[in-house]
Scaffold this active site. Structure first.
Site, mmCIF file in Angstrom:
data_model
loop_
_atom_site.group_PDB
_atom_site.id
_atom_site.type_symbol
_atom_site.label_atom_id
_atom_site.label_comp_id
_atom_site.label_asym_id
_atom_site.label_seq_id
_atom_site.Cartn_x
_atom_site.Cartn_y
_atom_site.Cartn_z
ATOM 1 C CG ASP A 184 54.605 -34.877 34.286
ATOM 2 O OD1 ASP A 184 54.183 -35.482 33.288
ATOM 3 O OD2 ASP A 184 54.870 -33.662 34.299
ATOM 4 C CE LYS A 190 48.922 -39.215 34.404
ATOM 5 N NZ LYS A 190 49.831 -38.240 34.982
ATOM 6 N N GLY A 224 52.547 -36.864 28.579
ATOM 7 C CA GLY A 224 53.769 -37.570 28.218
ATOM 8 C C GLY A 224 53.971 -38.675 29.229
ATOM 9 C CG HIS A 225 51.364 -41.087 29.993
ATOM 10 N ND1 HIS A 225 50.094 -41.519 29.768
ATOM 11 C CD2 HIS A 225 51.236 -39.871 30.572
ATOM 12 C CE1 HIS A 225 49.229 -40.611 30.192
ATOM 13 N NE2 HIS A 225 49.901 -39.597 30.678
ATOM 14 C CD GLN A 227 46.387 -33.956 30.715
ATOM 15 O OE1 GLN A 227 45.242 -34.313 30.535
ATOM 16 N NE2 GLN A 227 47.334 -34.180 29.823
HETATM 17 P P1 GDP Z 1 53.107 -39.795 33.790
HETATM 18 O O1 GDP Z 1 52.857 -38.599 32.930
HETATM 19 O O2 GDP Z 1 52.259 -39.800 35.022
HETATM 20 O O3 GDP Z 1 53.013 -41.101 33.047
HETATM 21 O O4 GDP Z 1 54.609 -39.655 34.306
HETATM 22 P P2 GDP Z 1 55.894 -39.261 33.407
HETATM 23 O O5 GDP Z 1 56.270 -40.435 32.594
HETATM 24 O O6 GDP Z 1 55.678 -37.960 32.733
HETATM 25 O O7 GDP Z 1 56.947 -38.964 34.555
HETATM 26 C C1 GDP Z 1 57.305 -39.930 35.508
HETATM 27 C C2 GDP Z 1 58.800 -40.206 35.394
HETATM 28 O O8 GDP Z 1 59.225 -40.911 36.544
HETATM 29 C C3 GDP Z 1 59.175 -41.085 34.211
HETATM 30 O O9 GDP Z 1 60.403 -40.679 33.713
HETATM 31 C C4 GDP Z 1 59.254 -42.489 34.805
HETATM 32 O O10 GDP Z 1 60.155 -43.342 34.116
HETATM 33 C C5 GDP Z 1 59.790 -42.171 36.182
HETATM 34 N N1 GDP Z 1 59.373 -43.083 37.253
HETATM 35 C C6 GDP Z 1 58.167 -43.704 37.425
HETATM 36 N N2 GDP Z 1 58.150 -44.381 38.601
HETATM 37 C C7 GDP Z 1 59.362 -44.176 39.176
HETATM 38 C C8 GDP Z 1 59.919 -44.577 40.437
HETATM 39 O O11 GDP Z 1 59.323 -45.263 41.254
HETATM 40 N N3 GDP Z 1 61.215 -44.146 40.682
HETATM 41 C C9 GDP Z 1 61.921 -43.362 39.805
HETATM 42 N N4 GDP Z 1 63.151 -42.979 40.142
HETATM 43 N N5 GDP Z 1 61.391 -42.966 38.631
HETATM 44 C C10 GDP Z 1 60.127 -43.347 38.320
HETATM 45 P P1 IMO Z 2 50.768 -36.118 32.019
HETATM 46 O O1 IMO Z 2 49.638 -36.972 31.485
HETATM 47 C C1 IMO Z 2 51.988 -32.304 33.734
HETATM 48 C C2 IMO Z 2 49.872 -28.715 32.341
HETATM 49 C C3 IMO Z 2 50.649 -27.705 31.529
HETATM 50 C C4 IMO Z 2 49.945 -26.426 31.967
HETATM 51 C C5 IMO Z 2 48.491 -26.869 32.090
HETATM 52 C C6 IMO Z 2 47.629 -26.550 30.864
HETATM 53 O O2 IMO Z 2 52.077 -36.388 31.413
HETATM 54 O O3 IMO Z 2 50.765 -36.155 33.523
HETATM 55 P P2 IMO Z 2 47.485 -27.652 28.436
HETATM 56 O O4 IMO Z 2 48.500 -27.793 27.352
HETATM 57 O O5 IMO Z 2 46.908 -28.932 28.926
HETATM 58 O O6 IMO Z 2 46.411 -26.653 28.092
HETATM 59 O O7 IMO Z 2 48.295 -26.996 29.681
HETATM 60 O O8 IMO Z 2 48.526 -28.268 32.285
HETATM 61 N N1 IMO Z 2 49.893 -30.106 31.821
HETATM 62 C C7 IMO Z 2 50.591 -31.101 32.379
HETATM 63 N N2 IMO Z 2 51.456 -31.109 33.413
HETATM 64 N N3 IMO Z 2 51.691 -33.457 33.113
HETATM 65 C C8 IMO Z 2 50.805 -33.477 32.096
HETATM 66 O O9 IMO Z 2 50.381 -34.626 31.526
HETATM 67 C C9 IMO Z 2 50.253 -32.262 31.651
HETATM 68 N N4 IMO Z 2 49.379 -31.916 30.668
HETATM 69 C C10 IMO Z 2 49.169 -30.593 30.790
HETATM 70 O O10 IMO Z 2 52.012 -27.705 31.878
HETATM 71 O O11 IMO Z 2 50.373 -26.058 33.259
HETATM 72 MG MG MG Z 3 53.906 -37.028 32.039
#
Ligand code: GDP
Ligand code: IMO
Ligand code: MG
Length: 437
Positions: A13, A16, A40-41, A223
């Protein structure tokens, strides 16, 4: 500069999706190489929010080749749902390709994931319960169903029966679950195969062709490094390899195709699920970061645990991935926190101190991040578009991270919107290539 790997440098999270979306504009292909719909991106474009679990974060560019690589585990129902959702939003999916060799998440994987967590009780991993671990386990046991199997009813039925047979004792509690009926399952998954057929392909040549033409290929990780099954905080990890080395295996290219590896890191740190987190905050400051950063999971909606930036863990991520650049996201979330602590070492029991990430589980579970305090800033930085636009103390924060990690910061995120980003001079090896492409 053809091959660029994007990996999470923390526990996932990190942002990416946003970075891959930005880079995809110039890329000839975007390839997801591991994980499944545990990911979840989030991408925010002109006020509209898109959430991807399986589809690569380049899909918003019409016709862009976006590949779900062989290293990914695919829940076909989720993928079809994502395709239908994007189509409703008017997104062109003609570039989407799914590797015929990717493994398929089956109904029994979902049940086994849930049952496994229930059995662990208080010691649960906190998985996303999407069947990821059991699916990768079947892959390693050579009992997996692959995307290509969805196209042949006879093979599919045989393989499902073979995969379920040794699981019978574990699935006893679910014997009456309608999702486990062999006939129905075969029929359902054949239908998924028909729906996905236009996208199913032999995918490595897509990467090879672009790389041969010296075009940018983005390998998109899911991840993060510390969730890696080999290099992360085992057993509190996912069941794949989110580190950069896995890009080659999960996409079907050789290591020499990779030119740059960018690690994505928040300007602080979060983790969702159980397991060690040395710089975690259990106080109001943790709540403040959660609120300011909207730290609630994209996939499961769970509140993310929050803490200070952990440079011990990041230095480790630099080495394990061979990072050539760091993307620092969410710097805006730290505005108003003054002074600003950053963990630069760990302390353990009996006065032990660690500069390096400890490999031993029982050590890792007991260390705490030791912080130094840097001066904070109070100005709104969400409109900054160059390093010069940042307050001096924000620039010093970025410089401190570069110095501690020994790699340049290539971009800085100052908000969720795609325009809310600063590209530094160090990103030019990619951006220059892209501009001339
Ligand atoms: P990912 O799994 O690595 O793609 O990240 P996620 O989408 O799960 O979580 C990142 C969250 O941070 C999302 O809600 C993005 O919209 C938000 N985000 C990304 N870059 C920035 C930033 O520079 N500032 C803020 N405030 N939010 C950001
Ligand atoms: P993105 O791509 C954050 C965590 C789960 C748990 C562990 C194992 O959005 O960064 P799993 O279901 O993979 O067997 O769970 O990994 N986990 C993540 N945490 N971002 C993710 O993906 C994750 N995908 C799995 O919360 O701790
Ligand atoms: Mg994510």
């Amino acid at each position: 500069m053809p091959g660029l790997v994007i990996v999470g440098a923390q526990w996932g999270d990190e942002g990416k999706g946003k970075v891959v979306d930005l880079l995809a504009e110039q890329a000839d292909a975007v390839i997801r190489f591991q994980g499944g719909n545990n990911a979840g991106h989030t991408i925010v474009r002109e006020g509209e929010t898109f959430k991807f679990h399986l589809i690569p974060s380049g899909i918003l560019y019409p016709g862009k080749p976006c590949v779900i690589g062989n290293g990914v585990v695919v829940d076909p129902q989720v993928l079809i749902g994502e395709i239908d959702g994007l189509r409703r939003q008017g997104i062109d999916l003609s570039g989407l390709r799914v590797s015929a060799n990717a493994h398929v998440i089956m109904p029994y994987h979902l049940l086994l994931d849930r049952a496994g967590e229930a059995r662990l009780g208080k010691r649960e991993i906190g998985t996303t319960k999407r069947g990821i671990g059991p699916c990768y386990a079947d892959k390693a046991s050579r009992l997996g169903i692959r995307v290509q199997d969805l196209l042949d009813e006879k093979i599919l039925r045989q393989k499902i029966a073979a995969a379920m047979e040794p699981k019978a004792p574990l699935l006893r509690d679910f014997i009456k679950d309608p999702s486990l009926d062999l006939h129905q399952m075969t029929e359902d998954y054949r239908a998924f195969g028909d729906r996905l057929a236009p996208h199913i392909a032999d995918t490595p040549p897509i990467a090879w062709d672009a790389l041969d033409r010296d075009r940018l290929v983005v390998f998109e990780g899911a991840q993060g490094t510390l969730l890696d099954i080999d290099h992360g905080t085992y057993p509190f990890v996912t069941s794949s390899n989110p580190v950069a080395g896995a890009a080659c295996v999960g996409a079907g290219v050789g290591p020499k195709s990779i030119d740059e590896v960018w690690g994505i890191s928040k300007a602080y740190c979060t983790r969702v699920g159980a397991g060690p987190f040395p710089s975690e905050l259990h106080d109001e400051m943790g709540d403040r970061l959660r609120e300011a950063g909207h730290e609630f999971g994209t996939t499961t909606g769970r509140a993310r645990r929050c803490g200070w930036l952990d440079l011990v863990a990041l230095r480790y991520a630099v080495r394990v991935n061979g990072l050539t650049g760091l993307v620092l996201t969410k710097l805006d979330v730290l505005t108003g926190i003054d002074p600003l602590p950053v963990a630069t070492s760990y302390s353990g029991p009996e006065g032990a101190s660690f500069e390096q990430f400890p490999y031993h589980q029982s050590v890792l579970h007991h260390v705490r991040g030791e912080t130094v305090e840097l001066p904070g800033w109070h100005e709104d930085i969400t409109g900054a578009r160059s390093l010069e636009d940042l307050p001096e103390n924000a620039r010093a924060y970025v410089a401190f991270i570069e110095e501690q990690l020994g790699i340049p910061v290539v971009t800085v995120g100052v908000g969720p919107g795609r325009e809310q980003i600063i590209w530094t001079e160090s990103a030019s090896s990619v951006t220059r290539q892209s501009a001339s492409a």
